[in-house]
Write an enzyme that holds these catalytic residues in place. Structure first.
Site, PDB file in Angstrom:
ATOM      1  N   LYS A  15       0.805  -1.234   0.000  1.00 52.85           N
ATOM      2  CA  LYS A  15       0.000   0.000   0.000  1.00 52.85           C
ATOM      3  C   LYS A  15       0.837   1.283   0.000  1.00 52.85           C
ATOM      4  O   LYS A  15       0.492   2.246  -0.678  1.00 52.85           O
ATOM      5  CB  LYS A  15      -0.947   0.014   1.209  1.00 52.85           C
ATOM      6  CG  LYS A  15      -2.061  -1.017   1.103  1.00 52.85           C
ATOM      7  CD  LYS A  15      -3.007  -0.888   2.279  1.00 52.85           C
ATOM      8  CE  LYS A  15      -4.023  -2.013   2.258  1.00 52.85           C
ATOM      9  NZ  LYS A  15      -5.021  -1.879   3.322  1.00 52.85           N
ATOM     10  N   ASP A  64      -9.917   2.630   2.962  1.00 53.75           N
ATOM     11  CA  ASP A  64      -9.905   1.905   4.240  1.00 53.75           C
ATOM     12  C   ASP A  64     -10.569   2.723   5.358  1.00 53.75           C
ATOM     13  O   ASP A  64     -11.340   2.186   6.156  1.00 53.75           O
ATOM     14  CB  ASP A  64      -8.462   1.572   4.659  1.00 53.75           C
ATOM     15  CG  ASP A  64      -7.885   0.450   3.823  1.00 53.75           C
ATOM     16  OD1 ASP A  64      -8.657  -0.399   3.346  1.00 53.75           O
ATOM     17  OD2 ASP A  64      -6.650   0.421   3.643  1.00 53.75           O
ATOM     18  N   ALA A  90      -1.777   0.474   8.721  1.00 54.52           N
ATOM     19  CA  ALA A  90      -3.226   0.388   8.950  1.00 54.52           C
ATOM     20  C   ALA A  90      -3.703   1.588   9.768  1.00 54.52           C
ATOM     21  O   ALA A  90      -4.742   2.186   9.478  1.00 54.52           O
ATOM     22  CB  ALA A  90      -3.565  -0.912   9.662  1.00 54.52           C
TER      23      ALA A  90
HETATM   24  P1  ATR Z   1       0.382  -2.584   8.809  1.00 53.52           P
HETATM   25  O1  ATR Z   1       0.441  -2.016   7.437  1.00 53.52           O
HETATM   26  O2  ATR Z   1      -0.385  -3.892   8.905  1.00 53.52           O
HETATM   27  O3  ATR Z   1      -0.046  -1.615   9.853  1.00 53.52           O
HETATM   28  P2  ATR Z   1       3.101  -2.247   9.715  1.00 53.52           P
HETATM   29  O4  ATR Z   1       3.188  -0.910   9.106  1.00 53.52           O
HETATM   30  O5  ATR Z   1       4.260  -3.174   9.623  1.00 53.52           O
HETATM   31  O6  ATR Z   1       1.892  -3.075   9.119  1.00 53.52           O
HETATM   32  O7  ATR Z   1       2.678  -2.069  11.249  1.00 53.52           O
HETATM   33  C1  ATR Z   1       2.461  -3.158  12.090  1.00 53.52           C
HETATM   34  C2  ATR Z   1       1.983  -2.649  13.444  1.00 53.52           C
HETATM   35  O8  ATR Z   1       1.711  -3.781  14.292  1.00 53.52           O
HETATM   36  C3  ATR Z   1       3.017  -1.809  14.175  1.00 53.52           C
HETATM   37  O9  ATR Z   1       2.333  -0.877  14.987  1.00 53.52           O
HETATM   38  C4  ATR Z   1       3.720  -2.867  15.028  1.00 53.52           C
HETATM   39  O10 ATR Z   1       4.366  -2.363  16.178  1.00 53.52           O
HETATM   40  P3  ATR Z   1       5.861  -1.754  16.060  1.00 53.52           P
HETATM   41  O11 ATR Z   1       5.738  -0.404  15.396  1.00 53.52           O
HETATM   42  O12 ATR Z   1       6.345  -1.674  17.457  1.00 53.52           O
HETATM   43  O13 ATR Z   1       6.638  -2.739  15.212  1.00 53.52           O
HETATM   44  C5  ATR Z   1       2.547  -3.707  15.450  1.00 53.52           C
HETATM   45  N1  ATR Z   1       2.922  -5.069  15.849  1.00 53.52           N
HETATM   46  C6  ATR Z   1       3.218  -6.101  15.033  1.00 53.52           C
HETATM   47  N2  ATR Z   1       3.507  -7.214  15.759  1.00 53.52           N
HETATM   48  C7  ATR Z   1       3.361  -6.851  17.073  1.00 53.52           C
HETATM   49  C8  ATR Z   1       3.501  -7.547  18.318  1.00 53.52           C
HETATM   50  N3  ATR Z   1       3.843  -8.839  18.376  1.00 53.52           N
HETATM   51  N4  ATR Z   1       3.266  -6.851  19.456  1.00 53.52           N
HETATM   52  C9  ATR Z   1       2.907  -5.550  19.422  1.00 53.52           C
HETATM   53  N5  ATR Z   1       2.774  -4.839  18.286  1.00 53.52           N
HETATM   54  C10 ATR Z   1       2.984  -5.487  17.125  1.00 53.52           C
END
Ligand code: ATR
Length: 274
Positions: free
Chosen positions: A68, A104, A133
């Protein structure tokens, strides 16, 4: 012979996507003759694949994880909401140009307000996660004039960066999960990708009371880890994002075909209890 207008969803991986089913149901309902394909495209082949789809007469694409943000850089024109989100989930090919939009946020709002009957004006809202997201939904949520919007993230600096970006638009704050101790939220949205990756982070238990509505932007045939957790905390309601999925698709369909399908029968036909 008239050719059928071609659409599709590009992602990596994409085989699990429900978008083809949803758009076929929309097409049947509105009497539109379209074809909608699943297109699995690795990040390094993204630009070539989009340009080829365009060159061969394709009319529009949905863009999903992980493309995206990258597609927002490729488009010739971006809608204001796509530009604010820095992310695109809908492309239209018009007169040789690539136009990017993001449905979205409006999809989430329609599910929350129209389908689920929530009042967001004056609400205290918490978003878990500060990634792509979240970027897509902060602007539209702030337009509903909540009393406050808190973004909590494992990595505090990402939440802080978003708060800075949207600072002029409303009452915003950034927190760590651990700092969420007071159960003062009306609505808690899970926008982390943790569940999708099969992880269950220690979500902030203190943020949920029996008056809190919990909504997971993720969805599945089985309850997601967040929705199971929220129910166990005694949340007033815990809902997965099927409605957002169908609503964002309806908005894409409207952009492409000029007609907005009814979403309720499609949600029902997918045999989903949202
Ligand atoms: P998306 O486009 O799905 O939002 P992204 O930009 O990679 O994907 O963001 C993923 C989000 O999920 C982030 O807020 C991430 O936290 P971090 O910024 O600290 O990485 C969060 N996230 C993913 N796995 C996680 C976990 N196990 N515990 C807490 N937060 C998680």
């Amino acid at each position: 012979m008239t050719s059928v207008d071609r659409y599709g969803v590009m992602g990596y991986p994409v085989s699990h996507s429900r978008s083809p089913v949803i758009h076929r149901l929309f097409a049947l309902q509105t009497g539109q003759n379209i074809q909608y394909e699943l297109l699995q495209v690795a990040p390094e082949k993204l630009e070539t694949a989009i340009r080829q789809f365009q060159r061969t007469g394709g009319k529009g694409l949905n863009i999903t994880v992980p493309h995206k943000a990258e597609v927002a850089k490729l488009a010739d024109h971006l809608s204001e909401r796509a530009s604010t989100a820095g992310a695109v989930n809908t492309l239209s090919f018009k007169e040789g140009e690539i136009v990017g939009d993001n449905t979205d946020g409006i999809g989430l709002l329609r599910d929350l307000v129209v389908n689920l009957g929530l009042t967001l004006e004056g609400a205290r809202i918490l978003i878990l996660g500060a990634g792509g997201a979240t970027r897509g939904i902060v602007g539209p949520l702030l337009e509903m004039q909540p009393a406050s919007l808190c973004i909590a993230n494992r990595t505090l600096s990402r939440a802080e960066a978003l708060v800075e970006k949207f600072a002029d638009a409303g009452e915003l704050s950034a927190r760590r999960f651990d700092d969420l101790t007071e159960a003062s939220y009306d609505l808690v949205l899970n926008a982390t990708s943790a569940g999708v990756q099969g992880e269950t982070p220690p979500y902030p238990a203190g943020a949920i009371s029996d008056r809190t509505f919990c909504y997971d932007l993720s969805y599945g045939l089985k309850p997601t880890p967040f929705s199971v957790w929220a129910r166990a905390q005694g949340a007033a309601r815990s809902v997965m994002g099927w409605g957002m999925l169908v609503e964002q698709a309806a908005e894409s369909f409207r952009i492409w075909r000029g007609v907005r399908p009814e979403t309720a029968p499609v949600l029902r036909q997918m045999s989903i209890t949202a």
